[in-house]
Structures are given as C-alpha cells and as structure tokens.
Design a protein around this motif. Structure first.
Motif, PDB file in Angstrom:
ATOM      1  N   LEU A  79       0.826  -1.212   0.000  1.00 52.32           N
ATOM      2  CA  LEU A  79       0.000   0.000   0.000  1.00 52.32           C
ATOM      3  C   LEU A  79       0.857   1.257   0.000  1.00 52.32           C
ATOM      4  N   ASN A  80       1.922   1.262   0.782  1.00 49.64           N
ATOM      5  CA  ASN A  80       2.800   2.439   0.812  1.00 49.64           C
ATOM      6  C   ASN A  80       3.460   2.673  -0.543  1.00 49.64           C
ATOM      7  N   GLU A  81       3.861   1.603  -1.228  1.00 49.60           N
ATOM      8  CA  GLU A  81       4.453   1.749  -2.559  1.00 49.60           C
ATOM      9  C   GLU A  81       3.452   2.322  -3.558  1.00 49.60           C
ATOM     10  N   TYR A  86       1.286   6.806  -6.820  1.00 49.09           N
ATOM     11  CA  TYR A  86       0.087   7.350  -7.472  1.00 49.09           C
ATOM     12  C   TYR A  86      -0.639   8.455  -6.719  1.00 49.09           C
ATOM     13  N   ALA A  87      -0.582   8.465  -5.424  1.00 48.61           N
ATOM     14  CA  ALA A  87      -1.377   9.435  -4.661  1.00 48.61           C
ATOM     15  C   ALA A  87      -0.643  10.775  -4.549  1.00 48.61           C
ATOM     16  N   VAL A  88      -1.438  11.807  -4.438  1.00 44.25           N
ATOM     17  CA  VAL A  88      -0.916  13.149  -4.195  1.00 44.25           C
ATOM     18  C   VAL A  88      -1.565  13.671  -2.921  1.00 44.25           C
ATOM     19  N   LYS A 106      -3.416  12.804  -9.078  1.00 40.20           N
ATOM     20  CA  LYS A 106      -3.070  14.045  -9.774  1.00 40.20           C
ATOM     21  C   LYS A 106      -4.162  14.417 -10.773  1.00 40.20           C
ATOM     22  N   PRO A 107      -4.318  15.703 -11.077  1.00 38.94           N
ATOM     23  CA  PRO A 107      -5.409  16.142 -11.953  1.00 38.94           C
ATOM     24  C   PRO A 107      -5.436  15.451 -13.319  1.00 38.94           C
ATOM     25  N   GLU A 108      -4.299  15.139 -13.885  1.00 39.00           N
ATOM     26  CA  GLU A 108      -4.249  14.510 -15.213  1.00 39.00           C
ATOM     27  C   GLU A 108      -4.175  12.984 -15.143  1.00 39.00           C
ATOM     28  N   LEU A 115      -7.600   4.769  -9.960  1.00 40.95           N
ATOM     29  CA  LEU A 115      -7.959   3.559  -9.214  1.00 40.95           C
ATOM     30  C   LEU A 115      -6.846   3.156  -8.251  1.00 40.95           C
ATOM     31  N   ALA A 116      -5.601   3.251  -8.678  1.00 45.70           N
ATOM     32  CA  ALA A 116      -4.477   2.893  -7.811  1.00 45.70           C
ATOM     33  C   ALA A 116      -4.461   3.780  -6.560  1.00 45.70           C
ATOM     34  N   ALA A 117      -4.527   5.085  -6.756  1.00 47.34           N
ATOM     35  CA  ALA A 117      -4.488   6.011  -5.617  1.00 47.34           C
ATOM     36  C   ALA A 117      -5.698   5.818  -4.708  1.00 47.34           C
TER      37      ALA A 117
END
Length: 187
Positions: A79-81, A86-88, A106-108, A115-117
C-alpha cells in the motif's frame, strides 16, 4: 472523474476491483467492461478508455491483490508503494460543475492511476482503523474472492454465506464418508 471519496466507497472499489478476476472468468475483457465497472461505482460519463487503459487497470488490480493475502508488514509495504507512486496530497475540487469533492490522484491521472491512488488510500485507511486481519480472502478452497470485515469481535473467514455453507456441507459430508468406512459390523 468525480471522486467523492467516502471510506466505504473506496473499500468497495478495492474489493470489487480485485474480485473482477477470480476463479470465475475474467470480468475485464475489453475497455467497455472497465467503463461499466466505473459507472457501477459512481463515476459518470464521459468515460473514454482504450486497450492500454484496460491493461493498466488490470495491472493496478494485480498490484493491490496481495494486500488481501499478505501478512501486515508486506500488505503495508504494498500500500505504501502504491500510495507513493500514485497518490498526491488530497485536495478539493469542483471541476466540471460537480459538487465539491476530494481528489487523491493528480489532476491529469488516467483511470488506472486514479484507481491505484483511490483503492490504496481506501485500504490503508481501513487497515489503520480495523487492522489488516479485517482485510482477507475467502477460506473456501474453491473461491478466490476477497472481502473486508469491519465488525469487531466477529471474525469472518468467508466472502459470503454461500461459500460458508458450501464449505460446511462439504466438511460434513467428508466426515460422514469417513465415519461410514470405520463402523463396526452390527451383530
């Protein structure tokens, strides 16, 4: 992408995404299947996807799958990876006339990146609140579905009552077959 990120929605998204490939036939066979999945989970049109998006969504699914099978340290590492990749930092948005909602990608971001984030954030938050023992896979030998169990003090081993019953009946029948082979003859 409308990202109304409630914890329950993100958990359901993660579980349902992983469950699109089990011993049942693959459910994400073409881009339109991913579109249908997203629509079923609260996204709105227009949703435009191609074969590359299909492959990327399947790859995300396989990245988060181990969380449901791993020990807590490995699950947290996965999850941390995914979150790091992917997450911001979460931010509020009201784009395209939608109500204010939280974004964690991220916006783009592509649909796969979103889905990942989103699924990693949902599973991480769930694990923090309920522990990794509440994130599991079905104990039925013929099932590969995953589930989460927010109920404290009620351990759960099966994805559904159907799998629980089927496993219990099979166990009972196996015991009966074993017992009948070891009975003494009647006199």
């Amino acid at each position: 992408m409308v990202e109304i990120q409630t914890p329950d929605r993100l958990i359901r998204l993660a579980v349902d995404l992983v469950n699109t490939r089990t011993r049942d036939p693959e459910q994400l066979n073409e881009p339109d299947d991913v579109r249908g999945f997203l629509l079923e989970h609260g996204e709105t049109d227009p949703i435009t996807l191609d074969e590359g998006d299909l492959d990327a969504v399947r790859a995300v699914r396989e990245r988060i799958r181990p969380v449901f099978h791993a020990d807590p340290t490995d699950a947290a590492r996965v999850l941390n990876e995914v979150l790091a990749e992917y997450a911001v930092r979460p931010y509020l948005s009201d784009h395209d006339g939608s109500p204010w909602h939280l974004h964690v990608a991220k916006p783009e971001a592509t649909w796969a990146e979103w889905l990942a984030a989103s699924t990693a954030l949902g599973l991480a938050g769930f694990a923090a609140g309920h522990g990794f023992a509440a994130i599991d896979s079905c104990a039925a030998p013929d099932c590969e579905r995953v589930f989460v169990n927010p109920a404290e003090r009620r351990p759960r081993r099966f994805c559904s009552p159907t799998c629980s019953s089927r496993t219990r009946v099979a166990s009972y029948r196996a015991r009966k077959a074993g017992d009948s082979g070891h009975q003494s003859p009647a006199h």
